[in-house]
Motif scaffolding. Structure first.
Motif, PDB file in Angstrom:
ATOM      1  N   ILE A  44      -3.721  -2.383   5.057  1.00  0.00           N
ATOM      2  CA  ILE A  44      -2.692  -2.867   4.138  1.00  0.00           C
ATOM      3  C   ILE A  44      -3.159  -4.259   3.743  1.00  0.00           C
ATOM      4  O   ILE A  44      -3.236  -5.152   4.587  1.00  0.00           O
ATOM      5  N   THR A  45      -3.524  -4.431   2.475  1.00  0.00           N
ATOM      6  CA  THR A  45      -4.135  -5.692   2.067  1.00  0.00           C
ATOM      7  C   THR A  45      -3.774  -6.052   0.635  1.00  0.00           C
ATOM      8  O   THR A  45      -3.456  -5.189  -0.179  1.00  0.00           O
ATOM      9  N   LEU A  56       0.867  -1.388  -3.917  1.00  0.00           N
ATOM     10  CA  LEU A  56       1.179  -0.238  -3.048  1.00  0.00           C
ATOM     11  C   LEU A  56       0.033   0.765  -2.897  1.00  0.00           C
ATOM     12  O   LEU A  56       0.214   1.982  -3.002  1.00  0.00           O
ATOM     13  N   ASN A  57      -1.156   0.240  -2.652  1.00  0.00           N
ATOM     14  CA  ASN A  57      -2.331   1.065  -2.374  1.00  0.00           C
ATOM     15  C   ASN A  57      -2.937   0.631  -1.055  1.00  0.00           C
ATOM     16  O   ASN A  57      -2.988  -0.569  -0.747  1.00  0.00           O
ATOM     17  N   LEU A  58      -3.398   1.593  -0.274  1.00  0.00           N
ATOM     18  CA  LEU A  58      -4.080   1.312   0.978  1.00  0.00           C
ATOM     19  C   LEU A  58      -5.575   1.253   0.733  1.00  0.00           C
ATOM     20  O   LEU A  58      -6.122   2.069  -0.013  1.00  0.00           O
ATOM     21  N   LYS A  59      -6.230   0.313   1.374  1.00  0.00           N
ATOM     22  CA  LYS A  59      -7.687   0.216   1.305  1.00  0.00           C
ATOM     23  C   LYS A  59      -8.235   1.080   2.440  1.00  0.00           C
ATOM     24  O   LYS A  59      -7.899   0.875   3.601  1.00  0.00           O
ATOM     25  N   ILE A  60      -9.046   2.059   2.091  1.00  0.00           N
ATOM     26  CA  ILE A  60      -9.578   2.975   3.103  1.00  0.00           C
ATOM     27  C   ILE A  60     -11.102   2.940   3.077  1.00  0.00           C
ATOM     28  O   ILE A  60     -11.719   2.681   2.044  1.00  0.00           O
ATOM     29  N   HIS A  61     -11.690   3.182   4.232  1.00  0.00           N
ATOM     30  CA  HIS A  61     -13.151   3.258   4.322  1.00  0.00           C
ATOM     31  C   HIS A  61     -13.512   4.634   4.879  1.00  0.00           C
ATOM     32  O   HIS A  61     -12.971   5.071   5.892  1.00  0.00           O
ATOM     33  N   ILE A  62     -14.420   5.305   4.174  1.00  0.00           N
ATOM     34  CA  ILE A  62     -14.847   6.658   4.523  1.00  0.00           C
ATOM     35  C   ILE A  62     -16.183   6.590   5.255  1.00  0.00           C
ATOM     36  O   ILE A  62     -17.120   5.920   4.798  1.00  0.00           O
ATOM     37  N   ASN A  63     -16.278   7.273   6.383  1.00  0.00           N
ATOM     38  CA  ASN A  63     -17.551   7.384   7.104  1.00  0.00           C
ATOM     39  C   ASN A  63     -18.510   8.280   6.324  1.00  0.00           C
ATOM     40  O   ASN A  63     -18.088   9.098   5.516  1.00  0.00           O
ATOM     41  N   GLY A  64     -19.786   8.135   6.597  1.00  0.00           N
ATOM     42  CA  GLY A  64     -20.779   9.040   6.008  1.00  0.00           C
ATOM     43  C   GLY A  64     -21.158   8.678   4.587  1.00  0.00           C
ATOM     44  O   GLY A  64     -21.276   7.509   4.243  1.00  0.00           O
ATOM     45  N   ILE A  80      -6.189   4.007  -2.252  1.00  0.00           N
ATOM     46  CA  ILE A  80      -5.388   5.190  -2.563  1.00  0.00           C
ATOM     47  C   ILE A  80      -3.911   4.820  -2.469  1.00  0.00           C
ATOM     48  O   ILE A  80      -3.517   3.999  -1.649  1.00  0.00           O
ATOM     49  N   SER A  81      -3.118   5.423  -3.328  1.00  0.00           N
ATOM     50  CA  SER A  81      -1.691   5.129  -3.403  1.00  0.00           C
ATOM     51  C   SER A  81      -0.978   5.592  -2.137  1.00  0.00           C
ATOM     52  O   SER A  81      -1.263   6.669  -1.603  1.00  0.00           O
ATOM     53  N   VAL A  82      -0.019   4.785  -1.693  1.00  0.00           N
ATOM     54  CA  VAL A  82       0.758   5.175  -0.509  1.00  0.00           C
ATOM     55  C   VAL A  82       1.554   6.449  -0.766  1.00  0.00           C
ATOM     56  O   VAL A  82       1.879   7.174   0.174  1.00  0.00           O
ATOM     57  N   THR A  83       1.868   6.748  -2.024  1.00  0.00           N
ATOM     58  CA  THR A  83       2.624   7.967  -2.329  1.00  0.00           C
ATOM     59  C   THR A  83       1.795   9.230  -2.128  1.00  0.00           C
ATOM     60  O   THR A  83       2.349  10.321  -2.076  1.00  0.00           O
ATOM     61  N   ASP A  84       0.477   9.091  -2.011  1.00  0.00           N
ATOM     62  CA  ASP A  84      -0.403  10.245  -1.778  1.00  0.00           C
ATOM     63  C   ASP A  84      -0.562  10.582  -0.303  1.00  0.00           C
ATOM     64  O   ASP A  84      -1.210  11.566   0.046  1.00  0.00           O
TER      65      ASP A  84
END
Length: 92
Positions: A44-45, A56-64, A80-84
């Motif tokens: 949450i940033t 209202l978007n979460l910062k995500i990091h994907i492995n690989g 990605i939106s928190v609503t998703d």
């Protein structure tokens, strides 16, 4: 440890700029039921001075290998939106 996200819809828009989704030029529409994604972090940033409570978007990091954007770039960090998202859980 990895993070498991449960999504509210089949297709999720992964964005590079969460401030104004209609103006985001680099994004990826991903059918999350067709691929397996492993997430190493969810944050949450704020984004470039815009508080989380506004975008209202979460910062995500994907492995690989990450996800390929609409511009052909392979990217591991997205917003990605928190609503998703319906659930976030840690898995060992």
């Amino acid at each position: 440890m990895s993070i498991v996200l449960t999504f509210t819809r089949n297709t999720v828009v992964f964005r590079q700029d969460p401030r104004n989704p209609s103006q985001d030029t680099e994004h990826a529409n991903v059918n999350v039921n067709e691929i397996k994604l492993e997430f190493s972090s969810v944050e949450i940033t704020d984004f470039q001075g815009v508080p989380f409570t506004k975008h209202l978007n979460l910062k995500i990091h994907i492995n690989g290998d990450g996800i390929v954007s609409n511009q052909g770039n392979r990217i591991n960090t997205w917003f990605i939106s928190v609503t998703d998202i319906s659930q976030i859980e840690c898995a060992s």
